[in-house]
Structures are given as C-alpha cells and as structure tokens.
Design an enzyme around this catalytic site. Sequence first.
Site, PDB file in Angstrom:
ATOM      1  N   ASP A  36       0.809  -1.238   0.000  1.00  0.00           N
ATOM      2  CA  ASP A  36       0.000   0.000   0.000  1.00  0.00           C
ATOM      3  C   ASP A  36       0.829   1.269   0.000  1.00  0.00           C
ATOM      4  OD1 ASP A  36       0.723  -0.191   2.733  1.00  0.00           O
ATOM      5  OD2 ASP A  36      -1.242   0.495   3.434  1.00  0.00           O
ATOM      6  N   SER A  67     -10.186   4.507  28.165  1.00  0.00           N
ATOM      7  CA  SER A  67     -10.348   3.242  27.440  1.00  0.00           C
ATOM      8  C   SER A  67     -10.569   2.104  28.426  1.00  0.00           C
ATOM      9  CB  SER A  67      -9.106   2.947  26.601  1.00  0.00           C
ATOM     10  OG  SER A  67      -9.166   1.608  26.170  1.00  0.00           O
ATOM     11  N   SER A 125      -1.756  -5.908  16.771  1.00  0.00           N
ATOM     12  CA  SER A 125      -1.625  -7.286  16.315  1.00  0.00           C
ATOM     13  C   SER A 125      -1.804  -7.438  14.816  1.00  0.00           C
ATOM     14  CB  SER A 125      -2.677  -8.131  17.017  1.00  0.00           C
ATOM     15  OG  SER A 125      -3.943  -7.694  16.588  1.00  0.00           O
ATOM     16  N   GLY A 126      -2.016  -6.367  14.103  1.00  0.00           N
ATOM     17  CA  GLY A 126      -2.209  -6.496  12.661  1.00  0.00           C
ATOM     18  C   GLY A 126      -3.668  -6.547  12.258  1.00  0.00           C
ATOM     19  N   LEU A 127      -4.573  -6.253  13.169  1.00  0.00           N
ATOM     20  CA  LEU A 127      -5.992  -6.159  12.791  1.00  0.00           C
ATOM     21  C   LEU A 127      -6.456  -4.706  12.835  1.00  0.00           C
ATOM     22  CD1 LEU A 127      -7.710  -9.220  14.497  1.00  0.00           C
ATOM     23  CD2 LEU A 127      -6.645  -9.035  12.262  1.00  0.00           C
ATOM     24  N   SER A 130      -5.427   0.412  15.594  1.00  0.00           N
ATOM     25  CA  SER A 130      -5.122   1.845  15.505  1.00  0.00           C
ATOM     26  C   SER A 130      -6.007   2.549  14.476  1.00  0.00           C
ATOM     27  CB  SER A 130      -3.633   2.090  15.244  1.00  0.00           C
ATOM     28  OG  SER A 130      -3.208   1.429  14.091  1.00  0.00           O
ATOM     29  N   ASP A 174      -5.306   0.493   5.814  1.00  0.00           N
ATOM     30  CA  ASP A 174      -6.073   0.219   7.026  1.00  0.00           C
ATOM     31  C   ASP A 174      -7.229   1.192   7.196  1.00  0.00           C
ATOM     32  OD1 ASP A 174      -3.980  -1.442   7.241  1.00  0.00           O
ATOM     33  OD2 ASP A 174      -3.263  -0.702   9.166  1.00  0.00           O
ATOM     34  N   TYR A 224       9.170  -1.140  10.111  1.00  0.00           N
ATOM     35  CA  TYR A 224       8.194  -0.797   9.071  1.00  0.00           C
ATOM     36  C   TYR A 224       8.712   0.384   8.246  1.00  0.00           C
ATOM     37  CZ  TYR A 224       3.707   0.512   6.972  1.00  0.00           C
ATOM     38  OH  TYR A 224       2.706   0.818   6.097  1.00  0.00           O
TER      39      TYR A 224
HETATM   40  P1  NG1 Z   1      -0.930  -2.955  10.599  1.00  0.00           P
HETATM   41  O1  NG1 Z   1      -0.092  -4.128  10.851  1.00  0.00           O
HETATM   42  O2  NG1 Z   1      -2.386  -3.247  10.687  1.00  0.00           O
HETATM   43  O3  NG1 Z   1      -0.556  -1.782  11.454  1.00  0.00           O
HETATM   44  C1  NG1 Z   1       0.512  -1.925   8.581  1.00  0.00           C
HETATM   45  C2  NG1 Z   1       0.198  -0.580   7.933  1.00  0.00           C
HETATM   46  C3  NG1 Z   1      -0.564  -0.729   6.598  1.00  0.00           C
HETATM   47  C4  NG1 Z   1       0.139  -1.702   5.666  1.00  0.00           C
HETATM   48  C5  NG1 Z   1       0.465  -3.010   6.439  1.00  0.00           C
HETATM   49  C6  NG1 Z   1       1.296  -3.954   5.618  1.00  0.00           C
HETATM   50  C7  NG1 Z   1      -0.161   0.876   9.864  1.00  0.00           C
HETATM   51  C8  NG1 Z   1      -1.172   1.634  10.626  1.00  0.00           C
HETATM   52  N1  NG1 Z   1      -0.625   0.210   8.821  1.00  0.00           N
HETATM   53  O4  NG1 Z   1      -0.673  -2.520   9.033  1.00  0.00           O
HETATM   54  O5  NG1 Z   1      -0.716   0.539   5.977  1.00  0.00           O
HETATM   55  O6  NG1 Z   1       1.293  -1.148   5.100  1.00  0.00           O
HETATM   56  O7  NG1 Z   1       1.175  -2.755   7.649  1.00  0.00           O
HETATM   57  O8  NG1 Z   1       0.632  -4.357   4.468  1.00  0.00           O
HETATM   58  O9  NG1 Z   1       1.012   0.895  10.185  1.00  0.00           O
HETATM   59 MG    MG Z   2      -1.470  -0.233  13.459  1.00  0.00          MG
END
Ligand code: NG1
Ligand code: MG
Length: 387
Positions: A36, A67, A125-127, A130, A174, A224
């Site tokens: 992305d 929260s 966790s990747g869902l 945030s 996201d 990242y």
């Molecule tokens: P997650 O792991 O949900 O934070 C992150 C990036 C996305 C995308 C993916 C990898 C954030 C908020 N989002 O997702 O934009 O690059 O990794 O495909 O960091």
């Molecule tokens: Mg995130």
Amino acid sequence: MKEQLLQKFNEIFGSGGEVQVYFAPGRVNLIGEHTDYNGGHVFPCALTIGTYAAVRKREDKTLRFYSMNFDHLGVITSSVEGLTKKQEDDWANYPKGVIWALKHRGYVIDQGMDILYFGNIPNASGLSSSASLEVLTGYILKELFGFHLYMIELALISQFAENKFIGVNCGIMDQFAVAMGKKDNAIFLDTSNLACEYAPIKLENARIVIASSNKKRGLGDSKYNERRSECEEALKELQAVLDIATLGDLSEEEFEKHKDVIADPVRIKRAKHAVYENQRTIKAVEALKANNITEFGELMNASHVSLRDDYEVTGIELDTLVEAAWQQKGVIGSRMTGAGFGGCTVSIVKNDCVQDFIDNVGNTYEEKIGYKADFYVVDIGNGPSRI
Ligand code: NG1
Ligand code: MG
C-alpha cells in the site's frame, strides 16, 4: 454492548446530557501486504469486531479520554487547543492525532468531549486497532460537529494523523478498509489512485480464521519505516532506467529484466516482494471472481513465503502459525497479515475443520513458542456507524 458502555461512561464521566454510541470495525487484509505504500493493490475487509465509543460533547475545550482496555491508565485529559503528541498520553495520542488532523485541514473544533472507548480486537496485532480507533474518532467528530466529509476523506485524514502525529509512515490500506467496509465484501483497492471495487466473499463452506500470535510488534514500527525506505531507494534506482511512478507499475517480467540496476541484493529482495505481491493480489481477485478459491488460497500461501524470505517481516511466531496451518486438513490458504514482526495470521478453513485447526495449530504454537495464540473466527462487516 451499548448498555455496558453507557453504564461505564456514567461511572467515569458522570451522568446527564446526551451520550451517543458509535462503532468502527477492525480489518483483516486477505492479500496484498506491504504494497500500500508502493502504489500497489490490497485486498482487505472490515470485520464485525472493532472499537466502540460512547461520547458526549462538552461546553468547554477540554478533551477527556478513557479506554476500558487500558483501565490502569485512567482518564487522559487534553484540550482541543495546542494538541501535541505526549508519551504519557499513550493510546490517547491516536484520537488526539485525528482531532489535530481535522483541525489542520480546516475543520473547526471549538468544543471538547468526554469519550470512552472499548475495543474487542486484539491491540497491536495487525488487525488495525489503531486505524479503527482513528476512523471511529473522525467519524464521531463528523457526526457531532456536522462536518461534510466523505468516508474516503476521513480515511485520508486518519492516515495523515498516523503519519504526521503518531509518526508511523503507513500506507492508506487500514484506514480505507475501516472507513469503507461493506458486509460480506472485501475491498480491492488500487493504492496508486484510490480506485476501488467491492468483491463479494462467498466462501460457502469455509470461514476466515485469524490467529493472534500474542507477540507484540515491539520494534515493528521502526522496521516498518525501514522497509518503506528500502523500497523507496529501490524505486529510485529503477527509475534511472524505467519510466515508472511506483513499484506497483511493474510486471514481474519487467522487474526481472531490470532488477540488477538495484545496487544492494537486500533491496532487490524487498522490491521483488512489492512487485510480485501486487501481481499476486490482482491474480487472487481474478481467481475469486472466477470462483477458484483453491487458487486464491495458493496465492495466499505464496504471499507468506515472499514475506518470510524476501521481505523478512514474519519471525518465528508467525512462521510457526502459518507452517502449522499448512499441515492441517481443510486449510485453503494461510498467511501472515498486517505489518508482520508479530501480530496475526489469516487462514481460510473449511467449516468442519475449524475446531481441529484451532486445537492443533494452537497446540503446536504453544509447544514451540511457550505461550498461547488466540483464535478468532470472523465475519466481514460494515464501516463506521452510530449504534
Ligand atoms: P498494521 O499491521 O495493521 O498496522 C501496517 C500498515 C498498513 C500496511 C500493512 C502492511 C499501519 C497503521 N498500517 O498494518 O498501511 O502497510 O502494515 O501491508 O502501520
Ligand atoms: Mg497499526
């Protein structure tokens, strides 16, 4: 859920006035990882789990955040004026960032709010806990202050908050998936121009199963940003010989022909992942449309291998979950999802194999890693709403 939130809200902030309750989903990406921010395609869907908030406008300019997931941090107080990121504000920097971003774009926010949040997606966790929190906050402000804001704009403002306030240089996937979610559909998004198409997910006799490794991202965010710069660097090297705007513009063949202009072998691997993953995503959506779920699953598996070997963002936890999943009966496809370095995997599993999948993958994981994974059998849901 609504009653529980209202009760807790009154307990924390006191009763009286009009309290409204809102929801925004989390998301899972089915395929198209780390594409992305490379002008490629992604294929996420919003979930029926996500983040809830109860909110009441205030007469003054004070912001109070609470929260239920971070009880121990108590009420975090700020003001709509002079918003800056503060370490002690912890998770509340996300909603603060969105308010800051809206104001930055010229939306007038001259009154504060009391907001209580509760999320039923695992954090970090990747869902997209945030993005869910960000888009939810933006949606609440849009409703409370009557802003005329398209959902795509809301996604872009939330991404801006994450990039410029939080400091994670994330792509748009996201926030877009959360804002634009549609029940039973995944979103085929071209991140180079935000053209998008809904694709119905008709799995008939299979379910989407998410496994959370319970390994927190830790240094993930800095890694990242590092991957992101590696891709930018590789793109510049390729642009010396090719007329392309992003890595997403390249076919596999063109990449193979020109990859040697990239000076560093590590960068070749990073760029290779971005190019091939984008093409895999396009193929996966075609396979799905042709009702070829087997091919869709094989492309998911190939995506994981590429993230493991070329992009190097998986780690022992995610590899254990996915490699155990591949051994299971009834698994159509399995891969890590999100940024990696911890977080979750996503698998498509035949209905009658789901329980064995959870038991067996769970056992293998605990034996090898020393702590448990959590499993979620999920449904695809809509974008934000008032409930
Ligand atoms: P997650 O792991 O949900 O934070 C992150 C990036 C996305 C995308 C993916 C990898 C954030 C908020 N989002 O997702 O934009 O690059 O990794 O495909 O960091
Ligand atoms: Mg995130």
